[in-house]
Design a protein around this motif. Structure first.
Motif, mmCIF file in Angstrom:
data_model
loop_
_atom_site.group_PDB
_atom_site.id
_atom_site.type_symbol
_atom_site.label_atom_id
_atom_site.label_comp_id
_atom_site.label_asym_id
_atom_site.label_seq_id
_atom_site.Cartn_x
_atom_site.Cartn_y
_atom_site.Cartn_z
ATOM 1 N N MET A 81 29.606 0.192 76.495
ATOM 2 C CA MET A 81 28.667 0.027 76.235
ATOM 3 C C MET A 81 27.387 0.610 75.589
ATOM 4 O O MET A 81 27.387 0.403 74.677
ATOM 5 N N ALA A 82 26.670 1.662 76.427
ATOM 6 C CA ALA A 82 26.309 2.501 75.622
ATOM 7 C C ALA A 82 26.846 3.043 74.242
ATOM 8 O O ALA A 82 25.533 3.308 73.203
ATOM 9 N N ALA A 83 28.009 3.434 74.354
ATOM 10 C CA ALA A 83 28.471 4.417 73.471
ATOM 11 C C ALA A 83 28.827 3.255 72.574
ATOM 12 O O ALA A 83 28.347 3.981 71.028
ATOM 13 N N SER A 84 29.151 2.168 72.954
ATOM 14 C CA SER A 84 29.267 0.682 71.522
ATOM 15 C C SER A 84 27.637 1.161 70.810
ATOM 16 O O SER A 84 27.724 0.965 69.415
ATOM 17 N N ILE A 85 26.833 0.609 71.244
ATOM 18 C CA ILE A 85 25.482 0.888 70.820
ATOM 19 C C ILE A 85 25.269 1.469 69.487
ATOM 20 O O ILE A 85 25.242 1.573 68.884
ATOM 21 N N ALA A 86 25.249 3.578 70.773
ATOM 22 C CA ALA A 86 24.991 4.291 69.911
ATOM 23 C C ALA A 86 26.144 4.731 68.522
ATOM 24 O O ALA A 86 25.678 4.564 67.617
ATOM 25 N N LYS A 92 26.429 2.964 61.299
ATOM 26 C CA LYS A 92 25.050 2.423 60.048
ATOM 27 C C LYS A 92 24.518 3.299 59.539
ATOM 28 O O LYS A 92 24.124 3.102 58.195
ATOM 29 N N PHE A 93 23.913 4.605 60.067
ATOM 30 C CA PHE A 93 22.766 5.379 58.937
ATOM 31 C C PHE A 93 23.551 6.997 59.353
ATOM 32 O O PHE A 93 23.441 7.525 57.868
ATOM 33 N N GLY A 94 25.732 7.299 60.085
ATOM 34 C CA GLY A 94 25.557 8.186 59.358
ATOM 35 C C GLY A 94 25.091 9.286 60.158
ATOM 36 O O GLY A 94 23.972 9.256 60.472
ATOM 37 N N SER A 95 26.111 10.278 60.339
ATOM 38 C CA SER A 95 25.903 11.174 61.237
ATOM 39 C C SER A 95 24.670 12.492 60.657
ATOM 40 O O SER A 95 24.037 13.603 61.011
ATOM 41 N N ARG A 96 24.538 12.041 59.211
ATOM 42 C CA ARG A 96 22.930 12.755 58.651
ATOM 43 C C ARG A 96 21.637 12.530 59.690
ATOM 44 O O ARG A 96 20.892 13.274 59.715
ATOM 45 N N PHE A 97 21.740 11.542 60.123
ATOM 46 C CA PHE A 97 20.622 10.402 61.134
ATOM 47 C C PHE A 97 20.685 10.645 62.185
ATOM 48 O O PHE A 97 20.505 9.906 63.368
ATOM 49 N N ALA A 98 21.971 11.673 62.849
ATOM 50 C CA ALA A 98 22.351 11.912 64.121
ATOM 51 C C ALA A 98 21.200 11.730 65.447
ATOM 52 O O ALA A 98 21.067 11.858 66.247
ATOM 53 N N ILE A 99 19.695 13.128 64.748
ATOM 54 C CA ILE A 99 19.096 12.929 66.264
ATOM 55 C C ILE A 99 18.129 11.757 65.708
ATOM 56 O O ILE A 99 17.705 11.428 67.125
ATOM 57 N N PHE A 100 17.939 11.008 65.056
ATOM 58 C CA PHE A 100 17.086 9.924 64.830
ATOM 59 C C PHE A 100 18.323 8.383 65.445
ATOM 60 O O PHE A 100 17.404 8.131 66.299
ATOM 61 N N CYS A 101 19.342 8.920 65.826
ATOM 62 C CA CYS A 101 20.641 7.817 66.602
ATOM 63 C C CYS A 101 19.600 8.120 67.721
ATOM 64 O O CYS A 101 19.686 6.961 68.384
ATOM 65 N N VAL A 102 20.005 9.282 68.647
ATOM 66 C CA VAL A 102 19.544 9.479 69.648
ATOM 67 C C VAL A 102 18.225 9.066 70.125
ATOM 68 O O VAL A 102 18.283 8.083 70.994
ATOM 69 N N VAL A 105 18.245 5.379 70.080
ATOM 70 C CA VAL A 105 19.159 4.548 71.391
ATOM 71 C C VAL A 105 17.821 4.996 72.891
ATOM 72 O O VAL A 105 18.435 3.767 73.615
ATOM 73 N N SER A 106 17.900 6.149 73.132
ATOM 74 C CA SER A 106 17.271 6.298 73.854
ATOM 75 C C SER A 106 16.041 5.054 74.248
ATOM 76 O O SER A 106 15.462 4.854 75.705
ATOM 77 N N GLY A 107 14.980 5.191 73.604
ATOM 78 C CA GLY A 107 13.912 4.090 73.359
ATOM 79 C C GLY A 107 14.391 3.068 73.657
ATOM 80 O O GLY A 107 14.173 1.999 74.587
ATOM 81 N N LEU A 108 15.840 2.414 72.920
ATOM 82 C CA LEU A 108 16.261 0.841 73.113
ATOM 83 C C LEU A 108 16.871 1.151 74.679
ATOM 84 O O LEU A 108 16.661 0.368 74.760
ATOM 85 N N LEU A 109 17.809 2.208 75.227
ATOM 86 C CA LEU A 109 17.966 2.021 76.583
ATOM 87 C C LEU A 109 16.718 2.086 77.699
ATOM 88 O O LEU A 109 16.987 1.057 78.475
ATOM 89 N N LEU A 128 26.058 14.144 72.452
ATOM 90 C CA LEU A 128 26.929 15.194 72.261
ATOM 91 C C LEU A 128 28.123 15.169 71.157
ATOM 92 O O LEU A 128 28.265 15.665 69.665
ATOM 93 N N GLN A 129 28.097 13.652 70.563
ATOM 94 C CA GLN A 129 29.268 13.492 70.182
ATOM 95 C C GLN A 129 28.716 13.966 68.246
ATOM 96 O O GLN A 129 29.283 13.612 67.398
ATOM 97 N N LEU A 130 27.494 12.573 68.397
ATOM 98 C CA LEU A 130 26.725 13.012 67.463
ATOM 99 C C LEU A 130 26.233 13.967 66.499
ATOM 100 O O LEU A 130 26.870 14.618 65.405
ATOM 101 N N PHE A 131 26.427 14.739 67.986
ATOM 102 C CA PHE A 131 25.433 16.658 67.446
ATOM 103 C C PHE A 131 26.960 16.935 66.176
ATOM 104 O O PHE A 131 26.195 17.945 65.846
ATOM 105 N N LYS A 132 27.888 17.056 67.438
ATOM 106 C CA LYS A 132 28.899 17.530 67.248
ATOM 107 C C LYS A 132 29.616 17.232 65.300
ATOM 108 O O LYS A 132 29.491 18.270 64.625
#
Length: 431
Positions: A81-86, A92-102, A105-109, A128-132
């Motif tokens: 479920m956490a992975a689904s949200i992430a 939606k925003f793409g890997s270009r915004f990986a750092i902002f996604c993390v 998601v951290s704030g949301l959780l 890890l997945q997003l940053f890779k």
């Protein structure tokens, strides 16, 4: 004044040793003994009546919260479920915004009820997945997680189920929704500061030629996440909504709310959990690791509170002739949080000492609630903080590499936002 200086030297020594990667379970007792010697306290008496009671009291008061939060975090992770949200956010925003996604998601959780001490166990594999995919250096992960999980989500936004706001309600007679507009405005202000800094750091990292690097264990975590059949995004939000509703609307104790979240997550994501018992066991075990680190820091706080320097510091902050009440409360809360290495400890001591005085003076309880909650997430995030130590250790990033970003976004920027909040409050923004 000399005793206050010795107290500050003790705190600096604690920070330096942890920065040099000495385990906090070793550092906390050693620096506590040093503080006893320079403060004229009996070492044996202080360690048995100061350190260990504070250590044990934190475990006693927080074990159920840590355990239930960690099981909830593990359930959100193992069900996907956490992975689904992430992943939904990242697509939606793409890997270009990986750092902002993390960051988001951290704030949301955290706002959804996952303890800020254990949110790393949920977010790190996703990061890890997003940053890779984005080919970003792993040393930026702890800062992105900390910015979302340690600041605006748990301590600014109204309705947060974290320990600091709960302590404020207990001491001030407020609710978690106290002064919602002030909280939201300051949360947005802090988010903007952090977003600007993260963008700067990302660009600087790419210009320096830093890339994503992973060992065998890291790759295994990424592969496991990729093999999960993830649940629907909106279904994944349900357990977090259950936690927020049962806490804020019904008013159940935190561990009941977390337990309800665990049950809902397991029911909705049953097929994705390979071993249900192992999931619960692993959740509790991760909670113990985070809990013990924080207990050690709290033990040092117990010794610090026995010194005359600590008492002088509290007395200085409660003298309203030297500074306005909201300023005094903000300064005292963040200084005590830094001394204790715990935001919860800082807000508990500050409010239990100062709240009755200020309430009798007619200071608005809602304003004190907002100021104290934000202030407790300032100096508490110094390198000796248990959550910081846990975060960096679990991410495999050394203090010397990762703490600079954590410090700027969870110490410096919250203090700037605290000043902004107090200015708004004293200017009459009382909603």
């Amino acid at each position: 004044m000399d005793v206050i200086i010795w107290l500050l030297i003790g705190i600096i020594l604690l920070i330096v040793l942890i920065f040099l990667r000495v385990d906090i379970l070793i550092v906390a007792p050693i620096v506590s003994i040093f503080l006893c010697i320079v403060s004229g306290l009996d070492v044996v008496d202080a360690m048995t009546t100061g350190f260990m009671p504070a250590f044990a009291a934190f475990a006693q008061n927080n074990f159920l919260v840590f355990a239930s939060s960690a099981m909830f975090a593990r359930a959100m992770q193992d069900t996907g479920m956490a992975a689904s949200i992430a992943q939904t956010i990242s697509k939606k925003f793409g890997s270009r915004f990986a750092i902002f996604c993390v960051f988001g998601v951290s704030g949301l959780l955290t706002y959804g009820g996952v303890s800020l001490f254990v949110v790393v166990f949920v977010v790190y594999p996703i990061a890890l997945q997003l940053f890779k995919e984005a080919d970003l250096s792993r040393i930026l992960i702890p800062g992105a997680i900390a910015a979302g999980a340690f600041t605006w989500a748990p301590f600014c936004l109204p309705g947060s189920p974290q320990a600091g706001p709960i302590v404020a309600t207990q001491n001030l007679g407020t609710t978690l929704m106290a002064m919602p507009v002030l909280g939201i405005v300051c949360a947005l202000f802090l988010c903007v500061l952090q977003a600007i800094y993260m963008r700067f750091v990302e660009q600087k990292s790419r210009k320096a030629g830093l890339h994503f690097e992973a060992d065998t264990e890291t790759e295994a975590q990424i592969v496991r996440l990729a093999t999960l059949t993830l649940p629907n995004f909106f279904v994944s939000l349900v357990p977090m909504l259950v936690v927020l509703i049962t806490l804020n609307a019904i008013g159940l104790p935190v561990y009941y709310c977390m337990a309800a979240g665990v049950v809902i997550a397991m029911v909705l994501g049953w097929r994705n959990i390979p071993n249900k018992l192992q999931m619960l066991n692993a959740g509790v075990q991760s909670a113990i690791f985070a809990l013990i680190n924080t207990c050690a820091a709290n033990g040092f706080g117990g010794v610090a509170k026995m010194t005359s320097g600590f008492n002088d510091l509290v007395t200085m902050m409660t003298d309203t002739s030297t500074m306005p009440p909201l300023v005094g409360l903000g300064v005292a809360t963040t200084l005590i949080a830094g001394a204790c290495g715990s935001g919860t400890g800082g807000i508990t001591v500050a409010l239990s000492t100062m709240a009755p005085i200020y309430l009798d003076m007619g200071v608005n309880a809602g304003l004190m609630h907002r100021v104290a909650c934000l202030a407790c997430c300032g100096l508490d995030s110094l390198p000796h903080n248990g959550a910081v130590v846990t975060l960096l250790n679990y991410c495999g990033v050394a203090h010397k590499d990762g703490y600079i970003h954590i410090g700027i976004m969870t110490v410096l920027m919250p203090i700037i936002t605290l000043v902004f909040m107090i200015i708004l409050a004293m200017a009459g923004l009382q909603f």
